[in-house]
Design a protein around this motif. Structure first.
Motif, PDB file in Angstrom:
ATOM      1  N   GLU A 177       2.356  13.426 -13.383  1.00  0.00           N
ATOM      2  CA  GLU A 177       2.382  13.132 -14.797  1.00  0.00           C
ATOM      3  C   GLU A 177       0.953  12.302 -15.240  1.00  0.00           C
ATOM      4  N   LYS A 178       0.802  12.578 -16.363  1.00  0.00           N
ATOM      5  CA  LYS A 178      -0.540  11.490 -16.726  1.00  0.00           C
ATOM      6  C   LYS A 178      -0.368  10.264 -16.859  1.00  0.00           C
ATOM      7  N   VAL A 179      -1.284   9.409 -16.463  1.00  0.00           N
ATOM      8  CA  VAL A 179      -1.001   7.917 -16.472  1.00  0.00           C
ATOM      9  C   VAL A 179      -2.426   7.211 -16.537  1.00  0.00           C
ATOM     10  N   SER A 180      -2.335   5.803 -16.994  1.00  0.00           N
ATOM     11  CA  SER A 180      -3.626   5.354 -17.437  1.00  0.00           C
ATOM     12  C   SER A 180      -4.077   4.286 -16.553  1.00  0.00           C
ATOM     13  N   GLN A 181      -3.398   4.048 -15.474  1.00  0.00           N
ATOM     14  CA  GLN A 181      -3.743   3.058 -14.356  1.00  0.00           C
ATOM     15  C   GLN A 181      -3.298   3.380 -12.905  1.00  0.00           C
ATOM     16  N   PRO A 182      -4.116   2.795 -12.003  1.00  0.00           N
ATOM     17  CA  PRO A 182      -3.637   3.020 -10.624  1.00  0.00           C
ATOM     18  C   PRO A 182      -2.105   2.549 -10.305  1.00  0.00           C
ATOM     19  N   SER A 183      -1.550   2.976  -9.424  1.00  0.00           N
ATOM     20  CA  SER A 183      -0.296   2.914  -9.060  1.00  0.00           C
ATOM     21  C   SER A 183      -0.046   1.312  -8.533  1.00  0.00           C
ATOM     22  N   LEU A 184       1.261   0.867  -8.291  1.00  0.00           N
ATOM     23  CA  LEU A 184       1.415  -0.331  -7.917  1.00  0.00           C
ATOM     24  C   LEU A 184       0.985  -0.511  -6.584  1.00  0.00           C
ATOM     25  N   TRP A 185       1.256   0.588  -5.797  1.00  0.00           N
ATOM     26  CA  TRP A 185       0.848   0.228  -4.449  1.00  0.00           C
ATOM     27  C   TRP A 185      -0.771   0.288  -4.150  1.00  0.00           C
ATOM     28  N   GLN A 186      -1.344   0.933  -5.110  1.00  0.00           N
ATOM     29  CA  GLN A 186      -2.964   0.899  -5.022  1.00  0.00           C
ATOM     30  C   GLN A 186      -3.398  -0.322  -5.408  1.00  0.00           C
ATOM     31  N   GLN A 187      -2.661  -0.991  -6.452  1.00  0.00           N
ATOM     32  CA  GLN A 187      -3.122  -2.502  -6.946  1.00  0.00           C
ATOM     33  C   GLN A 187      -2.737  -3.185  -5.740  1.00  0.00           C
ATOM     34  N   PRO A 213      -9.267   5.564   1.509  1.00  0.00           N
ATOM     35  CA  PRO A 213      -7.744   4.588   1.664  1.00  0.00           C
ATOM     36  C   PRO A 213      -6.962   4.317   0.687  1.00  0.00           C
ATOM     37  N   PHE A 214      -7.672   3.948  -0.655  1.00  0.00           N
ATOM     38  CA  PHE A 214      -6.950   3.791  -1.812  1.00  0.00           C
ATOM     39  C   PHE A 214      -6.321   4.916  -2.489  1.00  0.00           C
ATOM     40  N   SER A 215      -6.775   6.110  -1.989  1.00  0.00           N
ATOM     41  CA  SER A 215      -5.935   7.410  -2.543  1.00  0.00           C
ATOM     42  C   SER A 215      -4.636   7.236  -2.359  1.00  0.00           C
ATOM     43  N   GLY A 216      -4.137   6.566  -1.160  1.00  0.00           N
ATOM     44  CA  GLY A 216      -2.874   6.584  -0.801  1.00  0.00           C
ATOM     45  C   GLY A 216      -2.077   7.843  -0.676  1.00  0.00           C
ATOM     46  N   ALA A 217      -2.987   8.986  -0.239  1.00  0.00           N
ATOM     47  CA  ALA A 217      -2.249  10.118  -0.115  1.00  0.00           C
ATOM     48  C   ALA A 217      -0.842  10.038   0.878  1.00  0.00           C
ATOM     49  N   ASN A 218      -1.131   9.065   1.768  1.00  0.00           N
ATOM     50  CA  ASN A 218       0.153   8.962   2.564  1.00  0.00           C
ATOM     51  C   ASN A 218       1.265   7.953   2.431  1.00  0.00           C
ATOM     52  N   ILE A 243     -14.367   0.080  15.671  1.00  0.00           N
ATOM     53  CA  ILE A 243     -15.529  -0.261  15.347  1.00  0.00           C
ATOM     54  C   ILE A 243     -15.784  -0.921  13.862  1.00  0.00           C
ATOM     55  N   PHE A 244     -14.836  -0.760  13.046  1.00  0.00           N
ATOM     56  CA  PHE A 244     -14.575  -1.333  11.901  1.00  0.00           C
ATOM     57  C   PHE A 244     -13.482  -2.147  11.518  1.00  0.00           C
ATOM     58  N   LEU A 245     -13.207  -2.793  10.611  1.00  0.00           N
ATOM     59  CA  LEU A 245     -12.247  -3.471  10.250  1.00  0.00           C
ATOM     60  C   LEU A 245     -11.275  -2.504   9.475  1.00  0.00           C
ATOM     61  N   ASN A 246     -10.769  -1.706  10.076  1.00  0.00           N
ATOM     62  CA  ASN A 246     -10.068  -0.568   9.322  1.00  0.00           C
ATOM     63  C   ASN A 246      -8.797  -1.087   8.809  1.00  0.00           C
ATOM     64  N   GLU A 247      -7.997  -0.190   8.263  1.00  0.00           N
ATOM     65  CA  GLU A 247      -6.613  -0.403   7.450  1.00  0.00           C
ATOM     66  C   GLU A 247      -5.842  -1.136   8.198  1.00  0.00           C
ATOM     67  N   THR A 248      -5.542  -0.733   9.433  1.00  0.00           N
ATOM     68  CA  THR A 248      -4.805  -1.229  10.599  1.00  0.00           C
ATOM     69  C   THR A 248      -5.394  -2.609  10.854  1.00  0.00           C
ATOM     70  N   ALA A 249      -6.585  -2.843  11.169  1.00  0.00           N
ATOM     71  CA  ALA A 249      -6.939  -4.128  11.536  1.00  0.00           C
ATOM     72  C   ALA A 249      -6.724  -5.234  10.699  1.00  0.00           C
ATOM     73  N   ALA A 255      -2.526  -2.739  -2.614  1.00  0.00           N
ATOM     74  CA  ALA A 255      -3.513  -2.523  -1.314  1.00  0.00           C
ATOM     75  C   ALA A 255      -4.931  -3.163  -1.606  1.00  0.00           C
ATOM     76  N   GLN A 256      -5.316  -2.961  -3.021  1.00  0.00           N
ATOM     77  CA  GLN A 256      -6.625  -3.513  -3.250  1.00  0.00           C
ATOM     78  C   GLN A 256      -6.679  -5.029  -3.279  1.00  0.00           C
ATOM     79  N   ASP A 257      -5.598  -5.525  -3.634  1.00  0.00           N
ATOM     80  CA  ASP A 257      -5.817  -6.948  -3.543  1.00  0.00           C
ATOM     81  C   ASP A 257      -5.737  -7.314  -1.992  1.00  0.00           C
ATOM     82  N   PHE A 258      -4.589  -6.911  -1.214  1.00  0.00           N
ATOM     83  CA  PHE A 258      -4.659  -7.120   0.304  1.00  0.00           C
ATOM     84  C   PHE A 258      -6.000  -6.828   0.637  1.00  0.00           C
ATOM     85  N   ASP A 259      -6.798  -5.808   0.522  1.00  0.00           N
ATOM     86  CA  ASP A 259      -7.966  -5.613   0.953  1.00  0.00           C
ATOM     87  C   ASP A 259      -8.830  -6.895   0.748  1.00  0.00           C
TER      88      ASP A 259
END
Ligand code: SF4
Ligand code: SF4
Ligand code: SF4
Ligand code: FES
Ligand code: FES
Lengths: 954, 159
Positions: A922-932, A893-898, A673-679, A934-938
């Motif tokens: 550990e403490k960090v200051s920005q989203p992970s590489l995968w998250q960045q 989706p961008f939590s990237g738990a998986n 029904i939506f453009l989900n991550e797989t789509a 994934a957001q670009d791809f989105d």
């Protein structure tokens, strides 16, 4: 065509039904009626068709007797007792309409109305207000007191809850809401504040509903006889004009709802009183979170593209299906018959799931079919089948009302199965003992108005060690149910198991090194469960999603059989199924090795029946499982995949591995029904239909087949089963069905446990619990009462093997995952509703001591690193979890738990080990590489969707 | 000892009692003069009831206060003998004078007002009690003077 199903009477009888074998006969207004002893006069009258006016009573609540409107006269008694609180007695003669009563009732109504706004015509409850009705019934014609005395007319409105409002000026303080929140929901969020004239309804001492303990289940809104508590959709749209009974499409409880409609618009979902799974209760998801169905993000037209870098092209159904069929055929020509496969959905109906696996087996000509149950309850199927012979839970939800000791393992019913959670809490308030085996301190442990429960907080990944320890105590302390074992279980398997489990290495004092659970608590738990008249086990994904998931399920079955807790009401082994139709999707033959009804593909007799019915030859070798499909795709010999209603890119473990597998496909067909991550990786996008837009059935966690009824037309014109039929036709394997009932007829004819199932019977009975066949024509609420489908039960040897996923110097913490009440799984639906307001982001729960060690404060950004990947979440410091363990949800989706979960999996079924991942934080200051990335791809994929060329425009 | 610890100690000292909620509430109020904001939650968790349950009980009994009482706790008798002496008018006067209703505290935190039912001073009503001192035969003027004096005392103490 939309078939209207008008619910047969769901009339309110005023007070709850009473169960008694003794009948008493009373005469009400000259009418004789016999009712079970203890029935109230109000209910007896309602059963006789006599309606006594009432305001504070409702048949889902205990009688309270505060409004006095139900006053009656009883021959030989003085005064005017309240019918709701007066029990019937043999020979009672009751009058409900006398001059005296009429005056009394009118006076009462006059008092109510003198403190009530007189704006009925513009009131949102107009047409559905019991106060209005009662004013009419008692013939109120004037209000002598006027409105200038002290009153509540200027009380403000509480609009904090996104779905309902609380308008205190309309409140008559009948306390139905307070009692609904306590008795039905079990949250006790409401109270009567103050007393006398000053009393008002309040969400505790909180400023408003949203900041209180309220979980937005809607029970109070439904209980309110006035417009005080009111759904905002009704305030906006007005009263519905018709309603259709259907089934919630969120969780495995399978609540029945009345979808209340205005034309083709859904204005309210009201839990249906006669729904056998929910009996008129609901949770915030089913009750309120349906706005996604009309969300602007819905896919409205089929779309195609040659590569995932291209913009989408909107095309006709015909073109899209032709394009898909050509691609599949091309791939099979080039890479062979087995180079394609499909994934069925636990969100779709039984009929749709059945068709997808049929398309794969008969149309594609291989057994490469699998389902999302692979990642949740496949070990349940395997483990229960091996020990007790059937891949399903043994009880009805109602059975819990007869359990004395309730063991909950790796499940969080108040969040994940809320309506069952409420029922469970009701039983605990009646005095049943609770034992929770879970690394986290789940809310159930703090159920208001219950005795203290036993919590065994084990280390993630040590389930089997703990269940063995429990069994060890049972066996070595002589607590087994010898008669049951002798009569119902295979002696050889029992003797072997007994020798195995008696070994002192399983003693609680010995396994404490692994589980870190206090041995005396383990012994206490084992004794309580074994000695209870009725002991019941409920479990969830905390049992299955482990490297030893199947072993644990068998361990649970062992324990239940050894203590004789099988085969009657109040006991049993009960997997709490996550998704609405995960039971059904397993039943319908979604797995590569099993045809519908768990008939193995190598079983010649069974396979021949299907071959005859389907007119093709079927492969007798099991096909690929989901993880095998990914591996084969990466290896280059699996090229085409048809995915119906599942978001594997977000829900499967080790996201980066999954994404590269999806990128390696030549043709990915996604129906959703939506453009989900797989789509985002797809070449063909076929618009799916929501549960509101189709007919079919879902099967809930108690094997209950419930009807799903179409209340509005599918947005893109076709129901999901029609899409599969059309794709099959394009592939050259036409299927002929007029209606999902035809599909069910075919299922029934080929599946022994469904022989007796038909849409007709579903209309008559409301629902059916399989097995339903010659042996039990009306279905089977409790399984294994006489024997097991395999004859005698088989004990399994359940050796504990520690997972390779262990904390180490590099990854010293164990991450475990779960979900919360307001969001549903990957969140594709709930994130598109106002449920967002409860859970805007996934957080990482961390124990104060671990946080202190790392200098982490509440709300800090934390990098979470496992051997599979890295992601970043915000910290929430809480002592609900133990030191050494961290916890998160996976709804965004961008939590990237998986991204961090690994590809470890259950040895027997490949169910992923979601529940244990060794991590460092550990403490960090920005989203992970995968998250960045994934957001670009989105962004890129959303742009490609926006740039889509329209058929209509070219 | 923090407030939290003190409340927890009180809970522990009473939780074994049958119907321990009321004794706990009384003990907490005796200790702090009112029920501090986070006591509801602590008590609810300890007794395995909901926060709303505790709130419902507190709000039912006027005796329990959810705000610190005024510096001067004023109680006006409303029982029969005092009524016969016109305590209702006095009550109205006090409410206007302080600008608060029963169970309330003046904005400056000086006075709080409660009704009481007989202070055992029936012969010489209307009766008013301020903190622990009982005043008989009160009239509007006397009350005004009393309140003025009390307010001045406080100012003097402060300066
Ligand atoms: S919505 Fe549910 S939890 Fe919230 S106050 Fe109403 S009954 Fe209680
Ligand atoms: S809010 Fe509704 S249900 Fe609750 S007391 Fe008021 S009128 Fe009754
Ligand atoms: S408990 Fe489950 S089935 Fe019932 S309303 Fe909630 S999500 Fe739907
Ligand atoms: S309905 Fe019986 S007293 Fe209100
Ligand atoms: S009546 Fe006022 S002091 Fe007794």
């Amino acid at each position: 065509m939309i078939a209207y199903y008008t619910p047969s009477s769901d009339k309110d009888h005023g007070t709850p039904a009473v169960h008694s074998d003794v009948l008493v006969t009373v005469t009400i207004d000259g009418v004789d009626i016999a009712v079970p002893e203890g029935t109230s006069v109000l209910r007896a009258a309602a059963l006789a068709g006599i309606n006594i006016p009432k305001l504070c009573a409702s048949d889902n609540l205990e009688a309270f007797g505060s409004c006095r409107l139900c006053a009656v006269q009883v021959e030989g008694r003085r005064g005017t007792p309240a019918a709701c609180t007066t029990p019937t007695e043999q020979g009672m003669k009751i009058s409900t309409q006398t001059a005296k009563l009429a005056t009394l009732r009118r006076n009462i109504m006059e008092l109510y109305i003198s403190d009530h706004p007189l704006d009925c015509l513009t009131c949102p409850a107009n047409g559905d207000c019991e106060l209005q009705d009662m004013a009419g019934v008692v013939g109120l014609r004037e209000v002598r007191y006027g409105f200038d005395g002290e009153n509540h007319l200027l009380e403000g409105k509480d609009q904090s809850n996104p779905y309902f409002s609380f308008d205190a000026s309309k409140c008559i303080v009948c306390s139905r809401c307070v009692r609904a929140c306590s008795e039905v929901q079990g949250t006790f969020a409401l109270t009567v504040d103050g007393r006398g004239f000053d009393s008002k309804i309040a969400p505790g001492s909180s400023a408003d509903f949203m900041s209180s303990e309220c979980v937005s289940c809607g029970a109070c809104v439904q209980a309110c006889p006035t417009a005080t508590l009111m759904e905002k959709t009704i305030i906006d749209a007005g009263q519905p004009d018709h309603s259709i009974v259907t089934t919630c499409a969120y969780c495995g409880v399978g609540c029945s709802f009345k979808a209340e409609m205005k034309g083709d618009q859904l204005v309210r979902m009201t839990p249906y009183k006669k729904g056998a799974a929910n009996q008129g209760h609901s949770c915030v998801k089913g009750r309120f979170a349906f706005g996604y169905a009309t969300h602007k993000d819905r896919i409205r037209h089929p779309m195609i593209r040659d590569s995932i870098e291209q913009p989408w092209r909107e095309v006709s159904w015909e073109e899209a299906l032709g394009f898909a069929a050509d691609k599949i055929k091309g791939i099979q020509q080039r890479y062979g018959r087995n180079s394609v496969g499909g994934i069925t959905s636990s969100r779709c109906t039984n009929e749709e799931t059945y068709l997808v696996q049929k398309l794969i087996r008969a149309g594609f000509g291989n057994n490469n079919t699998d389902t999302c149950a692979r990642v949740c309850h496949s070990p349940t199927g395997y483990g229960l089948k091996a020990t007790m012979g059937e891949s399903a839970g043994t009880q009805s939800f109602d059975s819990v009302m007869q359990a004395d000791v309730i063991v909950v393992i790796g499940a969080n019913p108040t969040d994940a199965h809320p309506v069952f959670g409420s029922q469970l809490r009701r039983r605990l308030r009646q005095g049943a003992q609770l034992i929770v085996i879970d690394p986290r301190r789940i809310d159930l442990l703090d159920t208001p108005h219950t005795a203290h429960a036993l919590h065994l907080p084990l280390q993630p990944g040590t389930n089997v060690a703990l269940i063995n320890a429990l069994a060890h105590v049972v066996v070595t302390e002589g607590l087994e149910a010898r008669d049951f074992i002798a009569a119902r279980c295979a002696d050889d398997s029992y003797q072997q198991w007994r020798a195995f489990i008696s070994d002192p290495i399983h003693a609680p004092e010995h396994v404490v090194d692994q589980t870190s659970v206090d041995p005396t608590a383990v012994r206490e738990a084992a004794r309580q469960y074994a000695l209870a008249p009725n002991g019941a086990i409920y479990y969830g994904l905390g049992v299955t999603e482990h490297s030893q998931g199947s072993t644990m399920v068998m361990g649970i079955a062992n324990l239940a059989m050894a203590t004789g807790n099988i085969g009657r009401e109040g006991v049993g082994v009960n997997p709490l199924r996550g998704q609405n139709n995960v039971q059904g999707s397993c039943d319908m033959g979604s797995f590569p090795h099993e045809l519908p009804g768990y008939q193995h593909v190598s079983d010649d007799l069974a396979r021949r029946r299907f071959e005859a019915a389907w007119g093709v030859e079927l492969d007798n070798e099991p096909g690929l499982r989901i993880p095998n499909m990914f591996d084969a795709a990466l290896a280059g010999h699996f090229k085409g995949l048809y995915v119906q209603g599942e978001d594997i890119a977000q829900s499967d473990p080790n996201t980066q591995h999954v994404e590269s597998a999806l990128r390696a496909l030549d043709c990915l067909i996604v129906q959703d029904i939506f453009l989900n991550e797989t789509a985002k990786f797809a070449h063909v996008l076929l618009p799916g239909s929501t549960f509101l837009e189709k007919n079919g059935t879902f099967t809930n966690a108690e094997r209950r087949i419930n009807r799903v009824r179409k209340v509005m037309p599918p947005l893109a014109g076709l129901e999901d089963w029609q899409v599969t039929c059309a794709l099959s036709k394009a592939l050259g394997y036409p299927m002929h069905y007029e209606h999902p009932s035809d599909i069910m007829a075919e299922i029934a004819s080929l599946t022994p446990s469904f022989h007796g199932v038909s849409y007709e019977k579903l209309e008559q009975q409301g629902s059916i619990q399989w097995p339903c066949n010659e042996r039990s024509p009306n279905g089977t609420p409790v399984m294994h009462t006489e024997d097991f489908p395999i004859g005698l039960g088989r004990f399994a040897i359940t050796r504990f093997v520690a997972t390779e996923e262990r904390s180490s110097r590099r990854f010293p913490l164990l991450l475990t995952t779960g979900r919360i009440l307001s969001q549903y799984n990957v969140g594709a639906q709930t994130r598109r509703t106002k449920n967002q307001q409860w859970h805007e982001e996934d957080l990482l729960d961390i124990h104060p001591s671990d946080a202190q060690l790392r200098g982490v404060k509440d709300g800090d950004w934390l990098g979470i690193q496992s051997r599979a990947g890295q992601t970043v979440l915000r910290a929430r410091i809480t002592s609900r979890i133990q030191p050494g363990v961290v916890y998160t949800t996976f709804h965004h989706p961008f939590s990237g738990a998986n991204v961090i979960t690994t590809d470890n999996s259950d040895w027997a079924t490949n169910c992923p080990e979601y529940k244990v991942t060794a991590v460092q934080v550990e403490k960090v200051s920005q989203p992970s590489l995968w998250q960045q990335q994934a957001q670009d791809f989105d962004k890129q994929q959303q742009a490609l969707k926006r740039q889509r060329a329209r058929v209509s425009e070219v | 000892m923090t407030e939290r610890e003190a409340i927890s100690d009180i809970i522990d000292a009473h939780r074994h009692l049958e119907g321990s909620l009321l004794p706990i509430l009384h003990a907490v109020q005796d200790r702090f003069g009112y029920l501090p904001p986070n006591s509801n939650r602590l008590i609810a968790d300890a007794l395995r009831v909901s926060e709303a349950d505790v709130h419902g009980v507190i709000s039912f009994y006027h005796y329990f206060r959810q705000r610190p009482p005024g510096k001067h706790a004023v109680s006006v008798c409303r029982a029969e003998a005092c009524q016969a002496q016109g305590c209702r008018q006095l009550e109205a006067h006090i409410k206007t004078r302080l600008g608060i209703d029963f169970h309330d505290v003046t904005d400056d935190g000086q006075f709080s007002l409660e009704p009481v039912y007989c202070l055992g001073n029936c012969a010489t009503g209307p009766t008013v009690r301020v903190n622990n001192t009982i005043y008989g035969r009160m009239s509007a003027e006397k009350v005004d003077r009393l309140f003025e004096r009390l307010a001045v005392d406080t100012v003097r103490l402060l300066s």
